[in-house]
Design an enzyme around this catalytic site. Sequence first.
Site, short mmCIF file in Angstrom:
data_model
loop_
_atom_site.label_atom_id
_atom_site.label_comp_id
_atom_site.label_asym_id
_atom_site.label_seq_id
_atom_site.Cartn_x
_atom_site.Cartn_y
_atom_site.Cartn_z
N ARG A 15 0.82 -1.21 0.00
CA ARG A 15 0.00 0.00 0.00
C ARG A 15 0.85 1.26 0.00
O ARG A 15 1.01 1.93 -1.01
CB ARG A 15 -0.96 -0.02 1.21
CG ARG A 15 -2.12 0.99 1.09
CD ARG A 15 -1.76 2.42 1.35
NE ARG A 15 -1.30 2.67 2.73
CZ ARG A 15 -0.90 3.86 3.15
NH1 ARG A 15 -0.88 4.91 2.33
NH2 ARG A 15 -0.46 4.01 4.39
N ASP A 16 1.46 1.58 1.12
CA ASP A 16 2.22 2.82 1.23
C ASP A 16 3.39 2.83 0.25
O ASP A 16 3.75 3.88 -0.28
CB ASP A 16 2.73 2.98 2.67
CG ASP A 16 3.35 4.35 2.91
OD1 ASP A 16 2.75 5.35 2.48
OD2 ASP A 16 4.42 4.42 3.51
N HIS A 207 7.55 4.42 11.89
CA HIS A 207 7.47 4.32 10.43
C HIS A 207 8.53 5.27 9.86
O HIS A 207 8.25 6.46 9.66
CB HIS A 207 6.06 4.73 9.99
CG HIS A 207 5.79 4.60 8.53
ND1 HIS A 207 4.83 3.75 8.03
CD2 HIS A 207 6.32 5.23 7.46
CE1 HIS A 207 4.78 3.85 6.71
NE2 HIS A 207 5.68 4.77 6.35
N CYS A 240 10.61 8.73 -1.96
CA CYS A 240 10.26 9.93 -1.21
C CYS A 240 9.95 11.06 -2.19
O CYS A 240 10.80 11.43 -3.00
CB CYS A 240 11.42 10.35 -0.29
SG CYS A 240 11.08 11.87 0.61
N ASN A 249 10.44 4.57 2.20
CA ASN A 249 10.29 3.66 3.34
C ASN A 249 11.54 2.82 3.57
O ASN A 249 12.15 2.34 2.62
CB ASN A 249 9.11 2.71 3.08
CG ASN A 249 7.78 3.41 3.09
OD1 ASN A 249 7.40 4.00 4.10
ND2 ASN A 249 7.06 3.34 1.99
#
Length: 302
Positions: A15-16, A207, A240, A249
Site C-alpha cells: 500500500r504505502d 514508520h 520519497c 520507506n
Amino acid sequence: MALPDFVKIVEVGPRDGLQNEKAAVSTEQKVRLIDMLSETGLKVIESGAFVSPKWVPQMADSAEVMARIGRKPDISYPVLAPNLKGLEGALAAQAEEIAIFGAASESFSKRNINKSIAESLDAFRPVAEKALAEGLRVRGYISCVLGCPYEGRIDPTVVAEVSRELKSMGCYEISLGDTIGTGTPEEARRMIAAVAEYVPIEEIGVHFHDTYGQALANLYACLEMGVAVADASVAGLGGCPYAKGATGNVATEDVLYMLQGCGIGTGVDLTKVMAAGRFISDVIGRPPVSRVHRALMAKDAA
C-alpha cells in the site's frame, strides 16, 4: 531500557510503498506480491487503500485486490480508509482493520488533505466510531513526526497531542511516521518520550523513511525506548516525493537483518521476503533499494 525480545513488523509495501511508485502495477501483480508476503511469517500486511482514484490511482483496484488475495486467518490485511466513503469500501471488501492518518504539521495537513490538524481529527472521529461499531480494528498514522517539508522541525508535544486524540478515538496502535526522513536518533527518542506520556509504549509503532540514511539508527533508538512495532516496506518500495532520487520507506530486508543481528525475534523469513522483493522490483523495473538485499544477491552471485 533493554531491547525488546520480539518486534512486530508491519509490512506496508503493497500500500504505502506501491502508491508512491510511478510504474503501473497490475491487480494480478499486487495479489501475487501480497500472497508471497503471506508466506514469509509476516502477521500484518497493509494491502490497499479506499481513497479517491483521482489522487491515488495506484490504489484504484483495492477492492479487487482484497477479493483475490489468499487471506490467512492468522494474518491481518489492513487498508487505509480515511473517510466514511472509504470505510464503506473497506467494509464491502470484508476488511478487518483500517488505518486513518493525520499529521503533526499544520502546513502538511492543509496541503495533503486540505484540512487543519483539528479539522482532520474531527473528520476521523465518525470513521473510527463506525469502524469500531462494525467490529473493525483501527490503527492511527501520524505523518511528519520529526520534520516537515514546509515547517522544518516538529515540536514533540504536537506529536503527543495528536497521538492522544487518535488513542481517544479507539486506535489500538499509533504509527509515528518520519515522512521525509530527516529525523535523527536523539530527536526520535525525545519524540517517543513525549508520546509515551499519553500512549503506552506497547501501542506505539514507528514508520521511518531513509531519505537521509537515518532510518535504522532511528529505529534502534526507538527500540531502546521500548518500542516493539516497526513499519517497513519490502524492497524499499515507495520513493520519497520530496527528495529526488532518495529512498522512501525503510526496506523490510534491512530491518530484518538488523533485528536478527541484535538477537531480536520477528518470526519472518528474510529469504522469502527477498524473493517477494525481487518479484516486485522486476515488476516496477528497478533493483531493490534494500542494501541488505543487494549485498546478499551480490554474495550469491560471486
